[in-house]
Design an enzyme around this catalytic site. Sequence first.
Site, PDB file in Angstrom:
ATOM      1  N   HIS A  87      11.516  18.163   7.795  1.00  0.00           N
ATOM      2  CA  HIS A  87      11.056  17.889   9.159  1.00  0.00           C
ATOM      3  C   HIS A  87      12.185  18.032  10.180  1.00  0.00           C
ATOM      4  O   HIS A  87      11.926  18.170  11.368  1.00  0.00           O
ATOM      5  CB  HIS A  87      10.316  16.544   9.257  1.00  0.00           C
ATOM      6  N   ASP A 223      10.798  16.503   1.156  1.00  0.00           N
ATOM      7  CA  ASP A 223      11.179  16.710   2.558  1.00  0.00           C
ATOM      8  C   ASP A 223      12.628  17.210   2.700  1.00  0.00           C
ATOM      9  O   ASP A 223      13.499  16.478   3.149  1.00  0.00           O
ATOM     10  CB  ASP A 223      10.981  15.387   3.313  1.00  0.00           C
ATOM     11  N   SER A 656      17.377  10.517   9.089  1.00  0.00           N
ATOM     12  CA  SER A 656      16.684  11.578   8.372  1.00  0.00           C
ATOM     13  C   SER A 656      17.686  12.627   7.928  1.00  0.00           C
ATOM     14  O   SER A 656      18.480  13.100   8.731  1.00  0.00           O
ATOM     15  CB  SER A 656      15.664  12.249   9.274  1.00  0.00           C
TER      16      SER A 656
HETATM   17  N1  ARG Z   1       8.428   9.235   9.722  1.00  0.00           N
HETATM   18  C1  ARG Z   1       9.471  10.199   9.590  1.00  0.00           C
HETATM   19  C2  ARG Z   1      10.356  10.143  10.844  1.00  0.00           C
HETATM   20  O1  ARG Z   1      10.260   9.287  11.627  1.00  0.00           O
HETATM   21  C3  ARG Z   1       8.970  11.568   9.321  1.00  0.00           C
HETATM   22  C4  ARG Z   1       8.297  12.252  10.456  1.00  0.00           C
HETATM   23  C5  ARG Z   1       7.847  13.668  10.185  1.00  0.00           C
HETATM   24  N2  ARG Z   1       6.684  13.727   9.343  1.00  0.00           N
HETATM   25  C6  ARG Z   1       5.387  13.643   9.777  1.00  0.00           C
HETATM   26  N3  ARG Z   1       4.431  13.647   8.885  1.00  0.00           N
HETATM   27  N4  ARG Z   1       5.044  13.544  11.040  1.00  0.00           N
HETATM   28  O2  ARG Z   1      10.853  10.983  11.470  1.00  0.00           O
HETATM   29  N1  GLU Z   2      11.922  10.129   9.690  1.00  0.00           N
HETATM   30  C1  GLU Z   2      12.956   9.481  10.451  1.00  0.00           C
HETATM   31  C2  GLU Z   2      13.894  10.457  11.133  1.00  0.00           C
HETATM   32  O1  GLU Z   2      13.514  11.534  11.486  1.00  0.00           O
HETATM   33  C3  GLU Z   2      13.662   8.534   9.564  1.00  0.00           C
HETATM   34  C4  GLU Z   2      12.747   7.435   9.333  1.00  0.00           C
HETATM   35  C5  GLU Z   2      13.230   6.183   9.973  1.00  0.00           C
HETATM   36  O2  GLU Z   2      12.982   5.960  11.172  1.00  0.00           O
HETATM   37  O3  GLU Z   2      13.870   5.457   9.202  1.00  0.00           O
HETATM   38  O4  GLU Z   2      15.024  10.158  11.435  1.00  0.00           O
END
Ligand code: ARG
Ligand code: GLU
Length: 723
Positions: A87, A223, A656
């Site tokens: 991502h 990921d 991330s």
């Molecule tokens: N929750 C993760 C973050 O905050 C992954 C986000 C990307 N993935 C998604 N399914 N939207 O960035």
């Molecule tokens: N998916 C998050 C990011 O893009 C990390 C998840 C979190 O907030 O810990 O940094």
Amino acid sequence: MNIRSTILIIVVIIVSRITLIGGEGMWIPMLLQQLNEKEMQEMGMKITAEDIYSINQSSMKDAILLFGRGCTSEIISKDGLLLTNHHCGYSRIQKHSTVDHDYLTNGFWAMNKSEELPNPGLTATLLIEMKEVTDSVLVGVDDDMTMKVRQDILASNIKKITSNFEKESKYKASIKPFFKGNEYYMMITEVFKDIRLVGAPPSNIGKFGGDTDNWMWPRHTGDFSLFRIYVDKDGNPAEYSEDNVPYHPKYYFTISLDGVEEDDFTFVFGYPARTNEYLPSYAVEQITEVRNPDKIKLRQTRLEIFSKYSNRDPEVRIKYATKHARVANYWKKMIGESGGIQRMKGIEKKIDFEADFLTWANESGNSQYAAILPEFNKLYSELEPLQVAADYLSEAGMAIEVVKYANTYRKLVGTSKDDPVNQDKIDDEIKRLKNGKKSFFKDYYQPIDEEVMTAMLKLYDMNMPDGMYKPQFIETIHGKFKGDYQAYTDYVFSKSMFDKDEKLTEFVNKYKAKKYKKIQKDPVFEMASQLGTIYYQNIRKQISAINNSIDSLMRIYMKAQMEMNSNERYYSDANFTLRVSYGNVNGYSPKDAVYYKHTTTLEGIMEKEDPDIYDYVVTDRLSELYNNKDYGAYADKDGTLHVGFAASNHTTGGNSGSPVLNADGHLIGVNFDRCWEGTMSDLMYDPEVCRNISIDIRYFLFIVDKYAGAGYLLEEMNLVKSE
Ligand code: ARG
Ligand code: GLU
């Protein structure tokens, strides 16, 4: 010793151990030796703080880079291979994708260096050194000056220090406040500019589970994406050139094939963006009980509309995939955060702490400290209506795509009106707008936006108090349109050109300065400018004045909290600087009678498999490897292929892509998310449920080698397995 004093001693010991709870904290690497090394070693770490961060010899910090502007990445080979999340590389992979080469869907693998793809504009930033510079930053500052004067002095000191440094050095310098402005550190960095795409799995591996599984454990997402850093012949960062060569880093991570066991020591090294652990109860209440619920409701309404149309039409689904993911990500995060604070009685905990704080402040006779909390109460009450209105403007008003889009024409109107003879400026604007127009219409579906507009207008009208936050067009709805939001929306879309590609294109192509009136009269542009006026006249300055007062109070409150508990270790809130978090590999209990294990496996992917649900499609190739149990050296001791694991490292957005390391400092995973029940860790950490989620590094290697057939990449890595 009587019983009473024994109890007292026990109580004191318990209280002073509070900060030792495993997992909490994001620590400054240059202070690890002083603050954390001992505890980390007691928890099982076999290396030293100097191995992690050193300015005298190569250390792990030489292999961690800020990826782009929002993620972390790490070097895993002698030739500069850079690993991050799927991502995090998503928009780059998308940019290289066309219908013929759909890398997003099918994955991409360079089979040799000449096939690696350059990414103009993408940077990776390496920290060379950090230095405490508090005294020099605070020269000429005293506690009695106004916030404005203080800020001006700080800004000029910071500019002086960094520019003096940069004059003498090939590196860049920036200075950031820590502990709410009680300390300052200078970050000296090197910025790499030729970062090429090496590999990415197909989306149904890299995004497996999609938004359905996002923020959730048990998780089965692969990921990751893989890049390579290039430098010029002398080894210095340089813009893309064919003559550039792979970067040979001072340090790169050794990769462990050992996998993880429950309770193993682990640490994460990366760039957490923002946390707020020291807020007063009023602030936590406002975020979790007022602002989050409003925003959740508004986003939910929008997401339901997106889904309704996306489910009917695959073309619409593709158009809205990125928008959906963006809106859904923080929608879900906010639900988890508010729920988590409620479950752990976070507000009550803050209130209890504040009672103790007040007693301490009164006893210590510091009248400034004793006044902090009532002052916070007052400031946050003043802030609330403004903040709620600002949230409605952005989450309802600007949620109407065409309104947000019409905003981009404000500058053209301004120039045409005030400076109509400046044809160059107008031409520049037109050029910019033409580019923007293409990307707007590429992913625009009017029926969705029309339904969103009707819904958002209604919610805005119902929830904003009458008066200064209500734009004039709401009056029009109640007058001329008799309160019929739908009728108003129909009228707006029938009259506007901003949702009509052809009409707008013709208008833009033949644009002359005097035609700005046609834009001004457009009902969508009118909506945008009325909302804008409310923001600029009634909200922005007011919020920023209150926030300034909150910030200067917060600086004092932070200092006071640290004085009150002077024998506790404090960590500074995340501020997008390099930090170390450490904890243990651990499952958790999300609710009564349920326990989630610490690892997931390929079995779970096959359990979730559903060819009819986009998020759960499994490719034939992966099924085949699964059926043949063809896991090679990547299988766990238990014979399965591990996909992910959960641990108690304190992480947040920006982490991330961060490396997850074992007791030897070897790479065992890549961080990519947190579990839903623990997302309140940005405000308050709960060791019972706060877990970071990582891909097992063996799943990454398995996909590169067995799935994609790009095993040649492993030759430049250093893989180890203990007997
Ligand atoms: N929750 C993760 C973050 O905050 C992954 C986000 C990307 N993935 C998604 N399914 N939207 O960035
Ligand atoms: N998916 C998050 C990011 O893009 C990390 C998840 C979190 O907030 O810990 O940094």
